[in-house]
Scaffold this motif. Structure first.
Motif, PDB file in Angstrom:
ATOM      1  N   VAL A 133       0.862  -1.180   0.000  1.00 28.59           N
ATOM      2  CA  VAL A 133       0.000   0.000   0.000  1.00 28.59           C
ATOM      3  C   VAL A 133       0.903   1.236   0.000  1.00 28.59           C
ATOM      4  O   VAL A 133       1.735   1.402   0.896  1.00 28.59           O
ATOM      5  N   LEU A 134       0.750   2.072  -1.022  1.00 28.83           N
ATOM      6  CA  LEU A 134       1.579   3.275  -1.157  1.00 28.83           C
ATOM      7  C   LEU A 134       1.177   4.333  -0.127  1.00 28.83           C
ATOM      8  O   LEU A 134      -0.018   4.583   0.062  1.00 28.83           O
ATOM      9  N   LEU A 135       2.169   4.956   0.521  1.00 26.84           N
ATOM     10  CA  LEU A 135       1.853   6.053   1.450  1.00 26.84           C
ATOM     11  C   LEU A 135       2.298   7.418   0.932  1.00 26.84           C
ATOM     12  O   LEU A 135       1.514   8.338   0.858  1.00 26.84           O
ATOM     13  N   TYR A 136       3.576   7.579   0.620  1.00 24.38           N
ATOM     14  CA  TYR A 136       4.021   8.868   0.077  1.00 24.38           C
ATOM     15  C   TYR A 136       5.309   8.695  -0.721  1.00 24.38           C
ATOM     16  O   TYR A 136       5.959   7.654  -0.639  1.00 24.38           O
ATOM     17  N   ALA A 137       5.655   9.732  -1.469  1.00 21.07           N
ATOM     18  CA  ALA A 137       6.879   9.689  -2.280  1.00 21.07           C
ATOM     19  C   ALA A 137       7.550  11.055  -2.259  1.00 21.07           C
ATOM     20  O   ALA A 137       6.877  12.090  -2.256  1.00 21.07           O
ATOM     21  N   THR A 138       8.865  11.040  -2.230  1.00 19.45           N
ATOM     22  CA  THR A 138       9.642  12.280  -2.129  1.00 19.45           C
ATOM     23  C   THR A 138      10.711  12.311  -3.218  1.00 19.45           C
ATOM     24  O   THR A 138      11.395  11.306  -3.439  1.00 19.45           O
ATOM     25  N   PRO A 139      10.870  13.454  -3.896  1.00 19.55           N
ATOM     26  CA  PRO A 139      11.843  13.506  -5.003  1.00 19.55           C
ATOM     27  C   PRO A 139      13.289  13.662  -4.547  1.00 19.55           C
ATOM     28  O   PRO A 139      13.560  14.211  -3.484  1.00 19.55           O
ATOM     29  N   TRP A 140      14.205  13.192  -5.401  1.00 23.49           N
ATOM     30  CA  TRP A 140      15.622  13.536  -5.303  1.00 23.49           C
ATOM     31  C   TRP A 140      15.849  14.795  -6.121  1.00 23.49           C
ATOM     32  O   TRP A 140      15.123  15.033  -7.108  1.00 23.49           O
ATOM     33  N   PRO A 141      16.858  15.594  -5.782  1.00 26.97           N
ATOM     34  CA  PRO A 141      17.188  16.758  -6.616  1.00 26.97           C
ATOM     35  C   PRO A 141      17.624  16.309  -8.018  1.00 26.97           C
ATOM     36  O   PRO A 141      17.893  15.129  -8.250  1.00 26.97           O
TER      37      PRO A 141
END
Ligand code: PCA
Length: 322
Positions: A133-141
């Motif tokens: 179950v997906l919760l969140y995602a954060t980008p790399w620069p």
């Protein structure tokens, strides 16, 4: 008598409700000081507070519990209840996971967020089929090229040993005549120290986290793409969470995605300056090299489109507003 029994049964119930507390170990792959890990820790705190202590999350950063390339399987199989992984490294399972590593498609934080918006429902569906179950995602620069010499053209890259972290990076190495070797970020200092690798494509963030100025000399800002780390929970574990706590965790995840985005923005200039302070030359790639990389990027984009089929095309079309 009856009242006493009723009362003690009630107390026993209250006591068992009070001990219905869970601790979730959360493996993460990157440096403890990196904003992904910091965001994970703030998310963990939020979950502790929002669930009234019923769910406590313990973050294990730096690949200390499971290495980056083990985390997804560990969560799928329930060895870890929750974890974070760079899903573009799992493009072999589903080409859609490579959408955030298509060269020159989304190269700013705004575009990265828009691409993620377009891609998220498909990721949720794929992960659901994988017991996640997906919760969140954060980008790399933005991703740029690291070398230990001046590089002005693809010709200068021939035969260079190149550290890759997913299929796209390995393919880039092949198309530029470099020799790819897949190495997790936690192990790159050692790889550069021993000469197993002598270049890579990554963010200023990862170079800074791993003090690569001890071994490398040049960082070329290419802004090739911006991959993401994704946080997901084992679906069976999620199924056992009360609706109230699911809502609380979802709210913490939204906050983490928002805060993680802004931490990434801030960390970008901070870490590029950190590379300079470490003695590296940090500059945009020259126009000739950019032109060559653009051509290679077109090849990689069309290869990805062919592999990702309709599902992939639909994400890209949605991102482009078509
Ligand atoms: N750092 C990670 C992935 C992308 C990035 O900027 C790494 O190099 O492994």
């Amino acid at each position: 008598m009856k009242t006493t029994i009723g009362l003690s049964a009630g107390l026993a119930l209250a006591a068992s409700a009070a001990v219905a507390q869970e601790t979730w170990d959360m493996p993460m792959a990157y440096a403890d000081s990196n904003y992904h890990s910091q965001t994970g820790k703030e998310f963990a705190k939020c979950v502790g507070t929002a669930t009234g202590g019923e769910i406590t999350i313990t973050v294990h950063a730096g690949g200390s519990l499971f290495k980056g390339n083990e985390i997804k399987r560990a969560v799928q199989t329930g060895q870890a209840p929750i974890g974070e992984r760079l899903l573009s490294a799992h493009q072999n399972e589903n080409a859609v996971f490579g959408v955030d590593s298509i060269p020159f498609l989304a190269t700013t934080f705004e575009q990265s967020a828009a691409l993620w918006d377009a891609a998220k429902p498909t990721y949720e569906q794929i992960l659901d089929e994988q017991n996640l179950v997906l919760l969140y995602a954060t980008p790399w620069p933005p991703q740029g090229l690291y070398f230990k010499k001046e590089v002005n053209s693809v010709a200068d890259m021939q035969g260079v040993k190149f550290r890759s972290y997913n299929s796209a990076t390995a393919r880039l190495a092949e198309l530029t005549g470099m020799l790819p070797v897949q190495i997790e970020a936690a192990e790159i200092s050692q790889a550069f120290a021993t000469g197993v690798a002598e270049s890579m494509i990554s963010s200023g963030a990862t170079g800074y986290d791993r003090k690569v100025w001890e071994h490398l000399t040049h960082f070329y800002e290419v802004d090739a793409w911006m991959p993401r780390n994704h946080v997901f929970v084992n679906k069976d574990v999620w199924g056992g969470v009360s609706d109230a706590n699911k809502n609380a965790i979802r709210a913490c995840a939204q906050l983490a995605e928002y805060a993680g985005h802004w931490r990434a923005v801030q960390y970008t200039d901070f870490t590029l300056n950190g590379l300079r302070a470490g003695g590296m030359t940090v500059q945009p790639a020259n126009d000739g090299l950019v032109g060559e990389l653009n051509e290679i990027g077109k090849t990689m984009a069309s290869e990805w489109e062919a592999a990702a089929g309709e599902a992939g095309a639909a994400i890209v079309a949605k991102f482009k507003g078509q």
